[in-house]
Design a protein around this motif. Structure first.
Motif: not given
Length: 330
Positions: A313-314, A317-321
């Protein structure tokens, strides 16, 4: 209940495993019932490997096989780094011998397939390479794990024997190969009925756990193992996983792998397969020892799922950011 378990990153299957251990502790199979339960468990494991063979896609493996450097690194973490750590853990003084053997045994096992691929996909990694690495690890483990077990565990006291290799070939490898060769005819059915494979997978493991723990309980398992030792096993499992994950992360950067491949190395390299480890233990060790030996594996299985769920999940989230930032920069 399912929502609560999801928030806590607890696999509901863990509760079934704990319940099975409890049932085996209170009501172990004896006499003819033990023989019957063992026979059903053996049949379930053979069916499990048959279905896994039918599910394995040659096309996906060929697509991912191009990243050979990555696959060799995953194999080195799985079958070299892990066993070295396992030998170090077994040398810790004061640990109950069968549990110490169980920790070493879990480090000799191949990687998981389903969860490795799933976490890689969630984290934005190279899914085709994950399919190849995890599948190769599982198939290679049928050969490598018995050899490592003979060299590092059973061979030290009993001498090397071909009997476990023959048993594995007949009980696990032949059903796997039969399923894979029949894939052109039954692969579509297996793919459409994934739930069936899941039920066979988990049901077979529960049967083996029940028979193994029942035999161990009859031999006095819970008189030998204390709550303190169970807590120590949990801490050791977490420690082993942490060391491997740090080493895999550093190796991925040192070897210059792109981010997608480093994710594959992290998730495929750090996993150990309960589905492969339990039936192999039933072949490689005496029945009365199997319950204690697979106990560390059950702890490690749940810990690896919880830790990898958080990391996946971390990374997602980094990918999306990063995607949002790249779009804003254009």
């Amino acid at each position: 209940m399912k929502a609560l378990l999801a928030r806590l990153n607890i696999d509901p299957y863990l509760l079934l495993l704990v319940g099975t251990v409890g049932l085996a502790s209170v009501l172990p199979a004896r006499g003819i019932w033990a023989d019957l339960a063992g026979g059903v468990a053996d049949a379930g494991i053979a069916l499990l490997f048959f279905l896994h063979g039918a599910k394995l896609s040659r096309e996906a493996i060929l697509d991912g096989a191009k990243a050979w450097k990555l696959h060799l690194t995953v194999a080195a973490v799985t079958f070299v780094l892990f066993p070295i750590i396992g030998l170090g853990v077994r040398a810790i003084p004061g640990l109950e011998p069968s549990l110490a053997t169980g920790v070493l045994y879990l480090t000799l096992l191949p990687s998981t397939v389903q969860s490795s691929i799933a976490f890689t996909a969630i984290a934005g990694g190279n899914v085709a390479a994950a399919v190849c690495s995890a599948s190769f690890s599982n198939l290679a483990g049928i050969f490598i794990t018995p050899v490592l077990t003979a060299l590092l565990i059973t061979g030290k006291s009993q001498g090397f024997s071909a009997d476990p290799i023959i048993a594995i070939a007949s009980q696990l490898l032949l059903p796997f190969l039969a399923g894979h060769f029949l894939r052109p005819w039954i692969g579509g059915f297996v793919t459409r009925n994934k739930k069936m494979l899941g039920y066979v997978d988990r049901g077979s493991i529960l049967l083996v756990v029940y028979t193994a723990f029942g035999a161990a309980v009859i031999e006095g398992l819970w008189q030998k193992v204390t709550l303190g030792e169970l807590g120590l096993i949990a801490l050791l499992s977490l420690g082993v996983l942490a060391v491997v994950m740090v080493a895999a992360s550093l190796a991925g950067k040192m070897l210059g792998f792109p981010r997608e491949d480093r994710i594959v190395l992290l998730f495929c390299g750090s996993k150990k397969s309960l589905a492969t480890g339990v039936p192999l233990a039933g072949v490689l060790f005496p029945a009365a020892q199997v319950g204690a030996i697979i106990l560390p594996l059950m702890f490690f299985h749940q810990i690896q799922l919880m830790v990898c769920a958080v990391l996946a999940r971390k990374f997602a989230a980094e990918n999306e950011a990063n995607t949002v930032a790249a779009a804003a920069a254009q």
